[in-house]
Design an enzyme around this catalytic site. Structure first.
Site, PDB file in Angstrom:
ATOM      1  N   HIS A 168     -84.706 -29.588  70.556  1.00  0.00           N
ATOM      2  CA  HIS A 168     -85.330 -29.345  69.040  1.00  0.00           C
ATOM      3  C   HIS A 168     -86.179 -30.677  68.588  1.00  0.00           C
ATOM      4  O   HIS A 168     -87.032 -30.659  68.502  1.00  0.00           O
ATOM      5  CB  HIS A 168     -84.234 -29.070  67.986  1.00  0.00           C
ATOM      6  CG  HIS A 168     -85.081 -28.882  66.517  1.00  0.00           C
ATOM      7  ND1 HIS A 168     -85.558 -29.918  66.007  1.00  0.00           N
ATOM      8  CD2 HIS A 168     -85.274 -27.738  65.964  1.00  0.00           C
ATOM      9  CE1 HIS A 168     -86.420 -29.238  64.934  1.00  0.00           C
ATOM     10  NE2 HIS A 168     -85.839 -28.143  64.922  1.00  0.00           N
ATOM     11  N   GLU A 199     -90.202 -30.901  67.883  1.00  0.00           N
ATOM     12  CA  GLU A 199     -90.589 -32.072  67.266  1.00  0.00           C
ATOM     13  C   GLU A 199     -90.257 -33.214  67.691  1.00  0.00           C
ATOM     14  O   GLU A 199     -89.614 -33.402  69.110  1.00  0.00           O
ATOM     15  CB  GLU A 199     -89.799 -32.127  66.132  1.00  0.00           C
ATOM     16  CG  GLU A 199     -90.155 -30.892  65.069  1.00  0.00           C
ATOM     17  CD  GLU A 199     -89.209 -30.943  63.685  1.00  0.00           C
ATOM     18  OE1 GLU A 199     -88.511 -31.870  63.279  1.00  0.00           O
ATOM     19  OE2 GLU A 199     -88.935 -29.764  63.193  1.00  0.00           O
ATOM     20  N   HIS A 231     -86.869 -20.645  67.084  1.00  0.00           N
ATOM     21  CA  HIS A 231     -87.488 -21.589  68.034  1.00  0.00           C
ATOM     22  C   HIS A 231     -87.431 -21.110  69.521  1.00  0.00           C
ATOM     23  O   HIS A 231     -88.513 -21.078  70.099  1.00  0.00           O
ATOM     24  CB  HIS A 231     -87.019 -23.111  68.221  1.00  0.00           C
ATOM     25  CG  HIS A 231     -87.147 -24.114  66.725  1.00  0.00           C
ATOM     26  ND1 HIS A 231     -88.697 -24.033  66.379  1.00  0.00           N
ATOM     27  CD2 HIS A 231     -86.467 -24.711  66.070  1.00  0.00           C
ATOM     28  CE1 HIS A 231     -88.556 -24.849  65.255  1.00  0.00           C
ATOM     29  NE2 HIS A 231     -87.295 -25.132  65.081  1.00  0.00           N
TER      30      HIS A 231
HETATM   31 CO    CO Z   1     -86.706 -26.471  63.581  1.00  0.00          CO
END
Ligand code: CO
Length: 289
Positions: A168, A199, A231
């Protein structure tokens, strides 16, 4: 005499049950959360690993968005303060809050802050409240995780196939730094392993050229997240043009996506259990003991 003995036995039993009540312990599993039933399997598997060890578990999700979404669908999952209130109502005197986050970033910090705020308001409810830290807390955790994710790859994966893990990540702080370390550790364990994140600074762009240069014909896409949720299903394996699967397909790779969350991995479950049992981070005494 007989009466005296039975009185003593009764007294002993009362003491024993009082001692048991004083020691009653609950484990709060604090996950980010998911609203996708298929992804929740990984959380159920993790919970089952705790139950199998005899723990009384209470679930909480740190994502307000996910809790609100589930609430709209008629399902109520506790926020961390509600989970603590539930533990108190069950008579627990020792509480172990186990973070099910990968890194101690935004969601972990939020959880810890809310636990502290709850305890400030309710200082007498518990004797001990321990914080079990997130998955990647030490270099030995990282080594165990690298081993766990390597061992979980399907047998069909050839050593010449690339494996790209999706973490993530976070755009600042220790989460970003730990994801970078994990990327290095994975790549040194197997030169055909790469890790990038949704990210943060470890973007797919940074590794894409290297994966191409490896001359691999096939690439395995693997979530490096507790659940294979939104995701994994969309950004990693989804049909949209900018998903990782589509980008690798467009570059000529044969793409295989794996949709298992780390929570279903037995070695990862053991590592979380170890964090729960071994933590010395006790919040009520205000010091590490
Ligand atoms: Co997220």
């Amino acid at each position: 005499m007989k009466r005296l003995i039975s009185a003593l036995v009764l007294a002993f039993m009362l003491c024993a049950s009082a001692a048991f009540a004083a020691d009653k312990e609950a484990v709060i599993l604090a996950a980010f959360g998911t609203s996708e039933p298929a992804a929740k399997v990984a959380l159920d598997d993790l919970g089952a690993a705790y139950t199998a060890k005899g723990h009384d578990i209470i679930w909480s999700f740190s994502s307000d968005i996910i809790r609100n979404k589930l609430h709209g669908q008629g399902e109520h999952v506790y926020a961390i303060d509600e989970a603590l209130a539930k533990a108190a109502s069950m008579g627990a005197k020792t509480v172990r809050v186990q973070s099910l986050h990968i890194v101690p970033a935004e969601e972990y910090v939020k959880t810890e802050r809310r636990v502290a705020a709850y305890l400030a308001k309710n200082p007498a409810q518990f004797n001990k409240v321990y914080m079990g830290h997130s998955l990647l807390e030490s270099t030995s955790d990282l080594a165990a995780v690298v081993k766990a994710v390597s061992a979980a790859l399907p047998a069909e994966r050839k050593s010449t196939d690339a494996v790209v893990f999706m973490g993530h990540g976070n755009d600042r702080g220790p989460g970003d730094l730990i994801i970078s370390s994990a990327a290095h550790a994975l790549h040194s364990a197997d030169p055909m392993f790469w890790l990038a994140s949704v990210e943060g600074s470890n973007t797919l762009d940074k590794v894409f050229a290297d994966v191409k240069a490896s001359k691999a014909k096939r690439v395995w896409l693997v979530p490096f997240m507790i659940v294979a949720g939104d995701h994994a299903r969309n950004d990693l394996a989804g049909p949209e043009e900018d998903s990782w699967a589509s980008q690798f397909k467009a570059a000529g790779f044969e793409v295989h996506s794996i949709l298992n969350g780390l929570g279903s991995n037995k070695a990862i479950q053991s590592l979380f259990l170890e964090h729960t049992h071994n933590t010395r981070d006790e919040l009520l005494s205000g010091k590490k003991n």
